[in-house]
Design an enzyme around this catalytic site. Structure first.
Site, mmCIF file in Angstrom:
data_model
loop_
_atom_site.group_PDB
_atom_site.id
_atom_site.type_symbol
_atom_site.label_atom_id
_atom_site.label_comp_id
_atom_site.label_asym_id
_atom_site.label_seq_id
_atom_site.Cartn_x
_atom_site.Cartn_y
_atom_site.Cartn_z
ATOM 1 C CG PHE A 172 -0.223 0.012 2.538
ATOM 2 C CD1 PHE A 172 0.065 1.205 3.195
ATOM 3 C CD2 PHE A 172 0.168 -1.180 3.144
ATOM 4 C CE1 PHE A 172 0.722 1.221 4.411
ATOM 5 C CE2 PHE A 172 0.833 -1.180 4.367
ATOM 6 C CZ PHE A 172 1.108 0.022 5.001
ATOM 7 C CB CYS A 173 1.800 3.836 -1.638
ATOM 8 S SG CYS A 173 0.834 3.742 -3.151
ATOM 9 C CB THR A 174 0.097 8.456 -0.289
ATOM 10 O OG1 THR A 174 1.285 8.442 0.498
ATOM 11 C CG2 THR A 174 -0.801 9.608 0.143
#
Length: 331
Positions: free
Chosen positions: A178-180
């Site tokens: 996951f990331c922003t």
């Protein structure tokens, strides 16, 4: 009130240079600010303007008759802010819309399995699954998912080294990332597939979409999500969080950071109190002094919040890297 749009799409853009002028004209005519990146691999950006201007831009980008439909299905997230979070508009041509320097990673051709925010909790609860945060260390420090691994990277290109040293396709049968906003973990998923990993998942729309869609009572998220503007961090419902930025080194600060003995408002924080940040602290101290004088005179100062943030961000990134090199070099 201003509307903010964060967007990206991996799509072949051999005419990126031609599109640059078209986008810049449209955005400037509507006084939209922020950064838009174009590369042969796609589009990526965060922009802000009046609600009417941003809604018009989204229609311009994704409309049925726009750009031969190439941007339809782009990942788009909208939020609100009371103040304009950007100083100016930048429409840039880049080699990549998110820099990994791994040509084998091409999400337009192959990417991991998209997981909707509503299904994320069930996925990451599976035994044996490796959950990896693909963001940089200062972002992870502000908040992350329960049980997530922190690669401790200073920039996204270092993610390749983390994979080489800590992940193994023969051992790690399932990897979720996951990331922003979804762009880094989508590219990371393509990279892992190119390295022989078979079951690779990534959070569709990233943390921001999760915080928007998943009720806080059901959430596995801890802390705030760092965003690259004057909001600093957002919480569930994309409400602005409590984090602030150090005006010297631009590191996000929690309440405990601000209570630390090394914290001096506008001058230094626990992350930049070492000797390698002496020049940064001196510049910050002078800026803070001028701001105090300007406030006493009842005038605005160019060192104030939004303007200071836009001008200092690039310089601070260079200073952090120089400090990291100095620490690694040792005595």
């Amino acid at each position: 009130m201003f509307r903010i749009v964060a967007l990206y799409k991996f799509v072949s853009l051999p005419d990126a240079a031609e599109l640059q002028a078209r986008f810049e004209t449209f955005l400037r005519e509507r006084n939209i600010r922020g950064t838009l990146l174009l590369a042969e691999e796609g589009i990526n950006g965060t922009l802000a303007g009046t609600p009417e201007a941003i809604d018009g831009f989204v229609q311009f980008l994704t409309g049925t008759n726009s750009f031969e439909g190439r941007f339809q299905g782009a990942e788009i997230k909208l939020s609100e802010a009371e103040a304009m979070p950007f100083l100016r508009l930048k429409v840039r041509l880049k080699p990549e819309i998110v820099t990994l320097r791994a040509p084998e990673a091409n999400p337009a051709l192959k990417a991991g399995t998209y997981v909707e925010p509503e299904d994320w909790n069930e996925l990451i609860a599976q035994p044996g699954l490796k959950l990896v945060d693909t963001r940089n260390d200062y972002e992870v420090g502000l908040g992350t998912f329960e049980g997530a691994l922190d690669p401790a990277t200073k920039n996204f290109t270092e993610f390749k080294q983390y994979v080489a040293e800590h992940l193994d396709p023969a051992r790690d049968r399932q990897v979720a990332m996951f990331c922003t906003g979804g762009i880094r973990c989508e590219k990371a998923s393509s990279y892992l597939l190119s390295r022989g990993f078979e079951q690779v998942f990534h959070l569709k729309g990233g943390i921001l979409k999760y915080l928007e869609k998943v009720p806080e009572s059901d959430s596995k998220w801890q802390g705030e999500c760092f965003v690259f503007d004057e909001r600093v961090g957002v919480k569930h419902g994309l409400e602005v969080g409590d984090a602030t930025l150090c005006r010297a080194c631009r590191h996000p600060l929690t309440a405990s950071d601000r209570a630390h003995p090394d914290y001096q408002e506008g001058t230094q924080c626990p992350h930049c109190s070492g000797p390698e940040f002496a020049a940064t602290r001196a510049a910050a101290a002078e800026r803070q002094h001028q701001m105090v004088l300007a406030e006493a005179r009842g005038i605005a100062h160019l060192g104030d919040a939004a303007v200071s943030a836009a001008r200092a961000r690039h310089k601070a990134k260079k200073q952090r890297r120089a400090a990291d090199r100095a620490r690694n070099a040792g005595p």
